[in-house]
Motif scaffolding. Structure first.
Motif, PDB file in Angstrom:
ATOM      1  N   ILE A   1      78.835 -24.390 -19.357  1.00  4.48           N
ATOM      2  CA  ILE A   1      79.064 -22.971 -19.635  1.00  4.48           C
ATOM      3  C   ILE A   1      79.812 -22.790 -20.957  1.00  4.48           C
ATOM      4  CG2 ILE A   1      80.211 -20.869 -18.827  1.00  4.48           C
ATOM      5  CD1 ILE A   1      79.710 -21.843 -15.966  1.00  4.48           C
ATOM      6  N   LEU A   2      80.887 -23.545 -21.136  1.00  4.99           N
ATOM      7  CA  LEU A   2      81.668 -23.428 -22.366  1.00  4.99           C
ATOM      8  C   LEU A   2      80.866 -23.801 -23.609  1.00  4.99           C
ATOM      9  CD1 LEU A   2      85.306 -24.650 -21.554  1.00  4.99           C
ATOM     10  CD2 LEU A   2      84.510 -22.341 -21.994  1.00  4.99           C
ATOM     11  N   PRO A   3      80.108 -24.926 -23.612  1.00  8.16           N
ATOM     12  CA  PRO A   3      79.311 -25.225 -24.815  1.00  8.16           C
ATOM     13  C   PRO A   3      78.306 -24.137 -25.158  1.00  8.16           C
ATOM     14  CG  PRO A   3      79.478 -27.168 -23.430  1.00  8.16           C
ATOM     15  CD  PRO A   3      80.044 -26.027 -22.633  1.00  8.16           C
ATOM     16  N   ILE A   4      77.687 -23.549 -24.142  1.00  5.75           N
ATOM     17  CA  ILE A   4      76.710 -22.486 -24.398  1.00  5.75           C
ATOM     18  C   ILE A   4      77.416 -21.260 -24.993  1.00  5.75           C
ATOM     19  CG2 ILE A   4      75.129 -20.846 -23.305  1.00  5.75           C
ATOM     20  CD1 ILE A   4      74.400 -23.104 -21.332  1.00  5.75           C
ATOM     21  N   LEU A   5      78.555 -20.872 -24.419  1.00  4.47           N
ATOM     22  CA  LEU A   5      79.317 -19.747 -24.967  1.00  4.47           C
ATOM     23  C   LEU A   5      79.767 -20.044 -26.390  1.00  4.47           C
ATOM     24  CD1 LEU A   5      81.531 -18.738 -21.900  1.00  4.47           C
ATOM     25  CD2 LEU A   5      79.523 -17.534 -22.803  1.00  4.47           C
ATOM     26  N   MET A   6      80.170 -21.283 -26.630  1.00  5.96           N
ATOM     27  CA  MET A   6      80.585 -21.669 -27.979  1.00  5.96           C
ATOM     28  C   MET A   6      79.410 -21.562 -28.964  1.00  5.96           C
ATOM     29  SD  MET A   6      80.767 -24.255 -30.450  1.00  5.96           S
ATOM     30  CE  MET A   6      80.286 -25.742 -29.592  1.00  5.96           C
ATOM     31  N   GLY A   7      78.218 -21.995 -28.525  1.00  6.46           N
ATOM     32  CA  GLY A   7      77.042 -21.881 -29.376  1.00  6.46           C
ATOM     33  C   GLY A   7      76.701 -20.427 -29.683  1.00  6.46           C
ATOM     34  N   VAL A   8      76.806 -19.562 -28.678  1.00  4.37           N
ATOM     35  CA  VAL A   8      76.540 -18.136 -28.892  1.00  4.37           C
ATOM     36  C   VAL A   8      77.543 -17.555 -29.890  1.00  4.37           C
ATOM     37  CG1 VAL A   8      76.550 -15.870 -27.777  1.00  4.37           C
ATOM     38  CG2 VAL A   8      75.475 -17.816 -26.628  1.00  4.37           C
ATOM     39  N   SER A   9      78.792 -17.937 -29.741  1.00  2.00           N
ATOM     40  CA  SER A   9      79.814 -17.425 -30.662  1.00  2.00           C
ATOM     41  C   SER A   9      79.572 -17.924 -32.090  1.00  2.00           C
ATOM     42  CB  SER A   9      81.205 -17.837 -30.187  1.00  2.00           C
ATOM     43  OG  SER A   9      81.382 -19.237 -30.270  1.00  2.00           O
ATOM     44  N   MET A  10      79.096 -19.165 -32.248  1.00  2.00           N
ATOM     45  CA  MET A  10      78.774 -19.673 -33.583  1.00  2.00           C
ATOM     46  C   MET A  10      77.641 -18.873 -34.212  1.00  2.00           C
ATOM     47  SD  MET A  10      78.997 -23.832 -33.188  1.00  2.00           S
ATOM     48  CE  MET A  10      78.347 -24.036 -34.851  1.00  2.00           C
ATOM     49  N   TYR A  11      76.628 -18.550 -33.397  1.00  2.00           N
ATOM     50  CA  TYR A  11      75.488 -17.788 -33.918  1.00  2.00           C
ATOM     51  C   TYR A  11      75.925 -16.385 -34.345  1.00  2.00           C
ATOM     52  CZ  TYR A  11      71.079 -15.286 -34.062  1.00  2.00           C
ATOM     53  OH  TYR A  11      70.024 -14.512 -34.463  1.00  2.00           O
ATOM     54  N   ILE A  12      76.751 -15.726 -33.510  1.00  2.00           N
ATOM     55  CA  ILE A  12      77.249 -14.395 -33.855  1.00  2.00           C
ATOM     56  C   ILE A  12      78.067 -14.444 -35.137  1.00  2.00           C
ATOM     57  CG2 ILE A  12      78.772 -12.514 -33.115  1.00  2.00           C
ATOM     58  CD1 ILE A  12      77.978 -13.177 -30.229  1.00  2.00           C
ATOM     59  N   GLN A  13      78.887 -15.464 -35.248  1.00  2.00           N
ATOM     60  CA  GLN A  13      79.730 -15.616 -36.436  1.00  2.00           C
ATOM     61  C   GLN A  13      78.881 -15.759 -37.692  1.00  2.00           C
ATOM     62  OE1 GLN A  13      82.574 -18.766 -36.017  1.00  2.00           O
ATOM     63  NE2 GLN A  13      83.078 -18.824 -38.184  1.00  2.00           N
ATOM     64  N   GLN A  14      77.808 -16.552 -37.624  1.00  2.00           N
ATOM     65  CA  GLN A  14      76.939 -16.739 -38.785  1.00  2.00           C
ATOM     66  C   GLN A  14      76.164 -15.465 -39.108  1.00  2.00           C
ATOM     67  OE1 GLN A  14      74.531 -20.294 -38.817  1.00  2.00           O
ATOM     68  NE2 GLN A  14      76.081 -21.475 -37.730  1.00  2.00           N
ATOM     69  N   ARG A  15      75.733 -14.739 -38.088  1.00  2.00           N
ATOM     70  CA  ARG A  15      74.984 -13.505 -38.337  1.00  2.00           C
ATOM     71  C   ARG A  15      75.871 -12.444 -38.990  1.00  2.00           C
ATOM     72  NH1 ARG A  15      70.084 -12.310 -36.135  1.00  2.00           N
ATOM     73  NH2 ARG A  15      70.346 -10.526 -37.526  1.00  2.00           N
ATOM     74  N   ILE A  16      77.145 -12.389 -38.580  1.00  8.00           N
ATOM     75  CA  ILE A  16      78.053 -11.418 -39.184  1.00  8.00           C
ATOM     76  C   ILE A  16      78.267 -11.732 -40.652  1.00  8.00           C
ATOM     77  CG2 ILE A  16      80.458 -10.625 -39.206  1.00  8.00           C
ATOM     78  CD1 ILE A  16      80.478 -10.830 -36.200  1.00  8.00           C
ATOM     79  N   MET A  17      78.427 -13.031 -40.963  1.00  2.00           N
ATOM     80  CA  MET A  17      78.720 -13.415 -42.334  1.00  2.00           C
ATOM     81  C   MET A  17      77.487 -13.432 -43.220  1.00  2.00           C
ATOM     82  SD  MET A  17      81.883 -13.651 -42.682  1.00  2.00           S
ATOM     83  CE  MET A  17      81.846 -14.324 -44.333  1.00  2.00           C
ATOM     84  N   THR A  18      76.281 -13.525 -42.604  1.00  6.16           N
ATOM     85  CA  THR A  18      75.056 -13.588 -43.409  1.00  6.16           C
ATOM     86  C   THR A  18      74.051 -12.588 -42.873  1.00  6.16           C
ATOM     87  OG1 THR A  18      75.468 -15.948 -43.695  1.00  6.16           O
ATOM     88  CG2 THR A  18      73.304 -15.126 -44.359  1.00  6.16           C
ATOM     89  N   PRO A  19      74.070 -11.338 -43.319  1.00 14.10           N
ATOM     90  CA  PRO A  19      73.109 -10.335 -42.868  1.00 14.10           C
ATOM     91  C   PRO A  19      71.677 -10.760 -43.201  1.00 14.10           C
ATOM     92  CG  PRO A  19      74.915  -9.333 -44.096  1.00 14.10           C
ATOM     93  CD  PRO A  19      75.023 -10.797 -44.301  1.00 14.10           C
ATOM     94  N   VAL A  20      70.731 -10.211 -42.432  1.00 12.68           N
ATOM     95  CA  VAL A  20      69.323 -10.572 -42.624  1.00 12.68           C
ATOM     96  C   VAL A  20      68.831 -10.206 -44.008  1.00 12.68           C
ATOM     97  CG1 VAL A  20      66.989 -10.171 -41.770  1.00 12.68           C
ATOM     98  CG2 VAL A  20      68.884 -10.313 -40.157  1.00 12.68           C
ATOM     99  N   GLN A  21      69.268  -9.058 -44.515  1.00 11.82           N
ATOM    100  CA  GLN A  21      68.769  -8.628 -45.811  1.00 11.82           C
ATOM    101  C   GLN A  21      69.214  -9.548 -46.938  1.00 11.82           C
ATOM    102  OE1 GLN A  21      70.700  -6.884 -43.819  1.00 11.82           O
ATOM    103  NE2 GLN A  21      72.442  -5.929 -44.866  1.00 11.82           N
ATOM    104  N   ALA A  22      70.311 -10.296 -46.708  1.00 12.77           N
ATOM    105  CA  ALA A  22      70.765 -11.220 -47.751  1.00 12.77           C
ATOM    106  C   ALA A  22      69.854 -12.423 -47.849  1.00 12.77           C
ATOM    107  CB  ALA A  22      72.200 -11.670 -47.471  1.00 12.77           C
ATOM    108  N   ASP A  23      69.373 -12.888 -46.740  1.00 11.72           N
ATOM    109  CA  ASP A  23      68.491 -14.050 -46.733  1.00 11.72           C
ATOM    110  C   ASP A  23      67.668 -13.998 -45.452  1.00 11.72           C
ATOM    111  OD1 ASP A  23      67.182 -16.411 -46.884  1.00 11.72           O
ATOM    112  OD2 ASP A  23      68.953 -17.659 -47.197  1.00 11.72           O
ATOM    113  N   PRO A  24      66.379 -13.604 -45.523  1.00  7.73           N
ATOM    114  CA  PRO A  24      65.560 -13.475 -44.324  1.00  7.73           C
ATOM    115  C   PRO A  24      65.400 -14.781 -43.554  1.00  7.73           C
ATOM    116  CG  PRO A  24      64.533 -12.389 -46.204  1.00  7.73           C
ATOM    117  CD  PRO A  24      65.677 -13.180 -46.742  1.00  7.73           C
TER     118      PRO A  24
END
Length: 538
Positions: free
Chosen positions: A460-483
């Motif tokens: 459970i914790l590794p999956i939550l950690m992976g989700v948080s990593m993905y959210i963190q990257q999406r916040i820092m790199t919007p789609v319009q910056a690099d599709p």
């Protein structure tokens, strides 16, 4: 360029972390040339049975030793002695197995040789001729050498009510009557190697304040493949002995518990590390014709404080290398928070918050630098497309772009990378702490997390950690910056999540809390920036 560098840093951190895991799986302590010169390996073809007997012959004369006198009970341990003066059982009261029974440190019930057994290399048998129970903590055994009654050996065992150790004092009368090959052998611990075991066995020794690892030859996957294909003959198991001289202390241990031999007297001494044909690892002191000798044996948990009290330097079997100061500091901080919360999971959360507060200013600079560089990406892409055939013009335009927006690319890159590099020692030290600190052994957090030193049983914790990593990257790199960035983020987070399945759940908990705090910090920075932009437009 900035994204490629960030990706390279991420992959480098991953490689370093994987290397660290491999390092602790093998527990390869540093070996120096001096130790290599002091260490000699005797192949089985050169080992005589009399050089280090596997079964000491100790007979019991017609004396009656009450069982109650062979039992020692202290605050920390329950010890049962054999009638011949060796350790049959050594139980740790404060550390329990899964069945809630005390940990048993003696693993030689199926063998005829026990820790603290004595034997003679010349084949002569020892006979227990007298026993004295001096007090509840001090027992004395008197031996005679069979056929040489004038050679008498006194062994006194002294236990301590508040320590995981026993002191052994030896005194021999008329040792000169023994032949030159009549050296005494004082046996240490015994551990059986198992191919499927997850707990690693280590044998180490100290010379000149340097710790060295003892390693025996092991068959790797390539050897097994060659044998299975019939390209190499299967070798029968054979005994190996490694002989060390001029050492300070020697140790044999598993993940959380250790046996340490410390000779106190100054005399010629050797320690022999042996791997038998049956895979049993053992260590023994060889004492050539001594008249007196004193030794201390530590048999207990790999607690930093207890080992340091036993002998300065022994605590390094818990933490070694350049990460040792970080690991000790982290463990002390966790123990401090534990005194307040009485829960190591909550202590880990508090540790993550404290570290985030300490690194907050650097993280602020990092996030702002990365966002500024990302905002320039569309302009830089247009410049690269426009001047793709003119490298000199391209560089001038990019430099001009940086100047117009008041950005120093070198400073921005440095500010963005520094917090990441500062986190690496902390992550590696945390991994070491959760893998080796006995204080965290069996420490529960909530519900399904019963042991923070082990992996999450339900992931459970590794999956939550992976989700948080993905959210963190999406916040820092919007789609319009690099599709293409979202696909890369999904791949990297999925890959890293699978790797983290085997990590200690305490480490994943720390990482998850750090990611959540980072997401909150990133969100506040972006929100503030948008607010400033709206005010400027208004």
């Amino acid at each position: 360029m900035e994204k490629r560098v960030a990706l390279a840093i991420f992959i480098s951190a991953l490689i370093l972390l994987l290397y660290n895991i491999r390092y602790y799986q093998n527990y390869e302590l540093t070996e120096v040339k001096k130790a290599q010169e002091a260490e000699r390996v005797f192949p089985s073809s050169q080992i005589k049975e009399t050089s280090l007997p596997s079964i000491p012959e100790i007979k019991l004369a017609s004396i009656d030793i009450p069982k109650k006198d062979l039992y020692i009970d202290t605050e920390l341990i329950d010890v049962q002695l054999t009638p011949r003066g060796s350790l049959q059982s050594w139980k740790l009261k404060r550390y329990l197995e899964k069945d809630r029974k005390p940990i048993e440190m003696i693993h030689s019930q199926d063998l005829s040789c026990f820790p603290l057994d004595l034997s003679l290399q010349n084949g002569k048998n020892l006979v227990v001729c007298d026993f004295i129970s001096l007090d509840r903590y001090t027992k004395q055994f008197i031996y005679q050498v069979e056929d040489i009654p004038d050679v008498r050996l006194e062994k006194r065992l002294t236990f301590f009510p508040d320590r995981y150790e026993v002191r052994v004092d030896l005194k021999m009368e008329n040792p000169s009557l023994l032949q030159s090959s009549g050296s005494l052998v004082l046996w240490g611990g015994f551990i059986k190697e198992q191919e499927d075991q997850k707990e690693l066995i280590e044998q180490v020794y100290s010379i000149d304040n340097q710790i060295h690892k003892v390693s025996f030859k092991k068959k790797g996957p390539f050897d097994k493949i060659m044998v299975s294909l019939g390209l190499r003959k299967k070798e029968e198991p054979r005994a190996e002995i490694k002989k060390i001289t001029n050492f300070s202390w020697s140790s044999q241990s598993k993940r959380y518990f250790s046996t340490i031999i410390l000779p106190e007297s100054i005399f010629q001494k050797e320690v022999h590390f042996k791997k038998g044909k049956d895979g049993v690892l053992s260590m023994a002191l060889v004492l050539p014709n001594i008249s007196t000798g004193s030794f201390k044996f530590y048999i207990g948990p790999k607690e930093y404080e207890s080992l340091e009290i036993f002998e300065k330097g022994c605590e390094r079997i818990v933490y070694s290398g350049w990460l040792a100061p970080f690991s000790r500091l982290i463990l002390k901080t966790l123990k401090l928070f534990y005194l307040i919360t009485r829960n190591y999971g909550v202590a880990i959360i508090l540790l993550a918050i404290v570290i985030k507060i300490i690194l907050f200013p650097l993280n602020q600079i990092s996030f702002r630098s990365m966002k500024s560089m990302q905002e320039l990406q569309p302009h830089m892409n247009r410049i690269r497309q426009k001047y793709r055939n003119d490298r000199e013009k391209l560089n001038r335009e990019i430099i001009a772009l940086y100047k117009r927006h008041g950005i120093n690319p070198v400073q921005s890159l440095t500010g963005g990378c520094l917090p990441m590099f500062l986190q690496l020692p902390i992550l590696f030290a945390l991994f070491t702490t959760f893998r080796t600190a006995i204080e965290l052994r069996g420490s529960p957090f909530i519900f399904w997390l019963k042991d923070l030193s082990m992996q999450d049983p339900y992931y459970i914790l590794p999956i939550l950690m992976g989700v948080s990593m993905y959210i963190q990257q999406r916040i820092m790199t919007p789609v319009q910056a690099d599709p293409k960035q979202p696909n890369m983020a999904i791949f990297m987070t999925t890959f890293f999540t699978f790797i983290c399945f085997g990590f200690p759940s305490g480490l994943i908990l720390y990482w998850l809390v750090q990611n959540i705090l980072t997401i909150g910090q990133q969100y506040l920075i972006i929100r503030k920036k948008k607010s400033v932009a709206r005010n400027q437009r208004g």
